[in-house]
Design a protein around this motif. Structure first.
Motif, PDB file in Angstrom:
ATOM      1  N   PRO A 198       0.831  -1.210   0.000  1.00 16.02           N
ATOM      2  CA  PRO A 198       0.000   0.000   0.000  1.00 16.02           C
ATOM      3  C   PRO A 198       0.861   1.254   0.000  1.00 16.02           C
ATOM      4  N   LEU A 199       0.316   2.340  -0.534  1.00 19.40           N
ATOM      5  CA  LEU A 199       1.045   3.608  -0.547  1.00 19.40           C
ATOM      6  C   LEU A 199       1.022   4.240   0.842  1.00 19.40           C
ATOM      7  N   PRO A 200       2.137   4.819   1.274  1.00 20.46           N
ATOM      8  CA  PRO A 200       2.133   5.532   2.558  1.00 20.46           C
ATOM      9  C   PRO A 200       1.364   6.847   2.431  1.00 20.46           C
ATOM     10  N   CYS A 201       0.900   7.357   3.564  1.00 17.98           N
ATOM     11  CA  CYS A 201       0.130   8.602   3.552  1.00 17.98           C
ATOM     12  C   CYS A 201       0.990   9.802   3.156  1.00 17.98           C
ATOM     13  N   ASN A 202       2.296   9.713   3.368  1.00 14.64           N
ATOM     14  CA  ASN A 202       3.187  10.840   3.046  1.00 14.64           C
ATOM     15  C   ASN A 202       3.913  10.623   1.723  1.00 14.64           C
ATOM     16  N   GLU A 203       3.267   9.906   0.787  1.00 18.11           N
ATOM     17  CA  GLU A 203       3.925   9.515  -0.456  1.00 18.11           C
ATOM     18  C   GLU A 203       4.415  10.718  -1.261  1.00 18.11           C
ATOM     19  N   LEU A 204       3.613  11.769  -1.382  1.00 21.75           N
ATOM     20  CA  LEU A 204       4.022  12.921  -2.183  1.00 21.75           C
ATOM     21  C   LEU A 204       5.242  13.603  -1.578  1.00 21.75           C
ATOM     22  N   GLN A 205       5.241  13.785  -0.261  1.00 21.54           N
ATOM     23  CA  GLN A 205       6.390  14.409   0.403  1.00 21.54           C
ATOM     24  C   GLN A 205       7.622  13.509   0.310  1.00 21.54           C
ATOM     25  N   ARG A 206       7.401  12.193   0.413  1.00 22.62           N
ATOM     26  CA  ARG A 206       8.512  11.243   0.335  1.00 22.62           C
ATOM     27  C   ARG A 206       9.169  11.291  -1.036  1.00 22.62           C
ATOM     28  N   LEU A 207       8.364  11.308  -2.090  1.00 23.94           N
ATOM     29  CA  LEU A 207       8.907  11.371  -3.447  1.00 23.94           C
ATOM     30  C   LEU A 207       9.633  12.692  -3.697  1.00 23.94           C
ATOM     31  N   ALA A 208       9.089  13.780  -3.140  1.00 18.80           N
ATOM     32  CA  ALA A 208       9.748  15.080  -3.299  1.00 18.80           C
ATOM     33  C   ALA A 208      11.123  15.080  -2.636  1.00 18.80           C
ATOM     34  N   LYS A 209      11.225  14.453  -1.467  1.00 19.40           N
ATOM     35  CA  LYS A 209      12.507  14.368  -0.774  1.00 19.40           C
ATOM     36  C   LYS A 209      13.478  13.502  -1.558  1.00 19.40           C
ATOM     37  N   LEU A 210      13.016  12.394  -2.091  1.00 20.48           N
ATOM     38  CA  LEU A 210      13.869  11.512  -2.891  1.00 20.48           C
ATOM     39  C   LEU A 210      14.406  12.249  -4.115  1.00 20.48           C
ATOM     40  N   LYS A 211      13.560  13.007  -4.774  1.00 15.93           N
ATOM     41  CA  LYS A 211      13.990  13.762  -5.956  1.00 15.93           C
ATOM     42  C   LYS A 211      15.021  14.823  -5.592  1.00 15.93           C
ATOM     43  N   SER A 212      14.846  15.471  -4.432  1.00 15.56           N
ATOM     44  CA  SER A 212      15.746  16.554  -4.042  1.00 15.56           C
ATOM     45  C   SER A 212      17.162  16.068  -3.749  1.00 15.56           C
ATOM     46  N   LEU A 213      17.322  14.787  -3.442  1.00 14.64           N
ATOM     47  CA  LEU A 213      18.639  14.251  -3.102  1.00 14.64           C
ATOM     48  C   LEU A 213      19.474  13.893  -4.329  1.00 14.64           C
ATOM     49  N   ASP A 214      18.847  13.848  -5.499  1.00 19.58           N
ATOM     50  CA  ASP A 214      19.554  13.504  -6.746  1.00 19.58           C
ATOM     51  C   ASP A 214      20.277  12.157  -6.648  1.00 19.58           C
ATOM     52  N   ALA A 215      19.730  11.251  -5.863  1.00 22.24           N
ATOM     53  CA  ALA A 215      20.336   9.924  -5.726  1.00 22.24           C
ATOM     54  C   ALA A 215      19.761   8.933  -6.717  1.00 22.24           C
ATOM     55  N   LEU A 216      18.531   9.162  -7.137  1.00 19.87           N
ATOM     56  CA  LEU A 216      17.866   8.249  -8.053  1.00 19.87           C
ATOM     57  C   LEU A 216      18.544   8.277  -9.420  1.00 19.87           C
ATOM     58  N   TYR A 217      18.851   7.080  -9.946  1.00 17.01           N
ATOM     59  CA  TYR A 217      19.490   6.903 -11.254  1.00 17.01           C
ATOM     60  C   TYR A 217      20.896   7.508 -11.302  1.00 17.01           C
ATOM     61  N   SER A 218      21.539   7.625 -10.148  1.00 19.40           N
ATOM     62  CA  SER A 218      22.917   8.113 -10.110  1.00 19.40           C
ATOM     63  C   SER A 218      23.884   6.986 -10.478  1.00 19.40           C
ATOM     64  N   SER A 219      25.133   7.342 -10.698  1.00 13.57           N
ATOM     65  CA  SER A 219      26.138   6.361 -11.100  1.00 13.57           C
ATOM     66  C   SER A 219      26.456   5.400  -9.952  1.00 13.57           C
ATOM     67  N   ARG A 220      26.985   4.242 -10.324  1.00 10.22           N
ATOM     68  CA  ARG A 220      27.399   3.274  -9.303  1.00 10.22           C
ATOM     69  C   ARG A 220      28.585   3.836  -8.523  1.00 10.22           C
ATOM     70  N   GLU A 221      28.638   3.488  -7.253  1.00 12.08           N
ATOM     71  CA  GLU A 221      29.706   3.974  -6.389  1.00 12.08           C
ATOM     72  C   GLU A 221      30.315   2.797  -5.635  1.00 12.08           C
ATOM     73  N   HIS A 222      31.653   2.801  -5.579  1.00 14.17           N
ATOM     74  CA  HIS A 222      32.372   1.684  -4.981  1.00 14.17           C
ATOM     75  C   HIS A 222      31.971   1.476  -3.526  1.00 14.17           C
ATOM     76  N   GLU A 223      31.721   2.557  -2.806  1.00  7.45           N
ATOM     77  CA  GLU A 223      31.394   2.435  -1.375  1.00  7.45           C
ATOM     78  C   GLU A 223      30.114   1.624  -1.166  1.00  7.45           C
ATOM     79  N   TYR A 224      29.111   1.905  -1.971  1.00  8.62           N
ATOM     80  CA  TYR A 224      27.854   1.179  -1.823  1.00  8.62           C
ATOM     81  C   TYR A 224      27.980  -0.261  -2.306  1.00  8.62           C
ATOM     82  N   ASP A 225      28.723  -0.468  -3.394  1.00  9.55           N
ATOM     83  CA  ASP A 225      28.929  -1.835  -3.880  1.00  9.55           C
ATOM     84  C   ASP A 225      29.687  -2.672  -2.856  1.00  9.55           C
ATOM     85  N   SER A 226      30.589  -2.046  -2.120  1.00  5.46           N
ATOM     86  CA  SER A 226      31.315  -2.764  -1.068  1.00  5.46           C
ATOM     87  C   SER A 226      30.362  -3.220   0.033  1.00  5.46           C
ATOM     88  N   ILE A 227      29.392  -2.369   0.356  1.00  2.60           N
ATOM     89  CA  ILE A 227      28.429  -2.720   1.404  1.00  2.60           C
ATOM     90  C   ILE A 227      27.625  -3.955   1.009  1.00  2.60           C
TER      91      ILE A 227
END
Length: 309
Positions: free
Chosen positions: A182-211
């Motif tokens: 189910p969708l959370p009640c704060n879905e619009l605010q959550r998506l806006a925050k995700l977009k503001s971080l510019d993390a979506l569809y970013s390049s691969r990073e060694h630090e995260y791949d190591s994790i």
């Protein structure tokens, strides 16, 4: 914490003992966590969850002392108890019925024995062919105003008898359509925050791949991912053991961690047997490749409390 010095009779008297008056955090935490043995199956939940229905047998049970091993024993059907916990945790709107009709009938019996009148009423209202749509709207009002009582339950319809074993096949129907989390009640605010971080569809990073690679090796599991839940898809910031870069959102296990939205209720999601879990038993990733059987995930939470993946 106690301060104490050893000294000879000729030495000055030792200082008075100082006792740390801070509360025992570990003891307090253990009182909030409840261990249950239900028909031979072990469950762990919070005291607040079991107290959410104050007139039920579960609430009365934890008022008493547990067994010598610190576990409360309940002589009921342990196989179905996870549905009862899901109802107490998620509430009426997000509760998912057992996939098997016979289990719905058995769960209704268990709920009635435990004094969970709201759950009994809900199961009757959601029973196929019961005409429960209109009843469910009325039931919402009853529950929000204090809950259904035993006299109300006696007038409710029983779930229909289970279908013949081959009736679904004869009708040409397959498994019910899988709708996903189910969708959370704060879905619009959550998506806006995700977009503001510019993390979506970013390049691969060694630090995260190591994790992800280290986690897969330590836990001895074939797949580990770091996911971000977008509007219509689940995108993998990092992945080990998986070739896909993303999946549709409606098949995402991780999306179930977007609820509840409360910042004080962040917790891991563990699916011990995906074939029997009511949330994902007919998920295409369970019924088909990669045939997921076990899942464990922890939400990615921002400082504002938004769950991103």
């Amino acid at each position: 914490m106690v301060w104490c010095n050893f000294c000879s009779p000729k030495e000055p008297a030792p200082p008075a003992r100082k006792v740390d008056a801070r509360p025992n955090v570990r003891s307090t935490a253990s009182k909030q966590r409840i261990e249950l043995n239900v028909g031979g199956q072990r469950y762990t939940t919070s005291r607040a969850t079991l107290e959410s229905c104050p007139n039920s047998h579960l609430a009365r049970l934890i008022e008493e002392e547990p067994e010598e091993d610190g576990v409360y024993f309940l002589d009921r059907d342990g196989r179905l108890f996870r549905f009862i916990l899901n109802f107490l945790r998620d509430g009426m709107e997000d509760f998912v019925l057992p996939p098997v009709t016979e289990d719905c009938s058995a769960l209704r019996r268990e709920a009635k024995q435990l004094g969970l009148n709201d759950l009994v009423a809900l199961l009757c209202a959601k029973a196929p062919g019961s005409g429960g749509e209109d009843f469910l709207r009325g039931l919402t009002t009853v529950i929000s105003s204090g809950g259904a009582d035993a006299s109300t339950l006696d007038t409710l319809p029983s779930p229909p008898p289970p279908p013949e074993e081959n009736s679904m096949a004869e009708a040409g129907e397959g498994d019910p359509e899988y709708l996903g989390a189910p969708l959370p009640c704060n879905e619009l605010q959550r998506l806006a925050k995700l977009k503001s971080l510019d993390a979506l569809y970013s390049s691969r990073e060694h630090e995260y791949d190591s994790i992800t690679s280290i986690a897969a090796a330590l836990l001895e599991v074939p797949i580990v991912i770091i996911s971000l839940i977008a509007k219509d898809e689940q995108w993998f910031k990092s992945k080990t053991g998986l070739s896909a870069a993303s999946t549709p959102r409606n098949v995402s296990f991780c999306a179930f961690m977007l609820k509840p939205e409360a910042t004080t209720r962040h917790a891991m999601l563990v699916v011990e047997d995906a074939e029997r879990d009511p949330r994902v038993w007919n998920n295409p990733l369970v019924t088909g490749e990669p045939f997921i059987r076990f899942y464990a995930g922890s939400p990615l939470v921002t400082s504002e409390g938004f769950r991103l993946g």
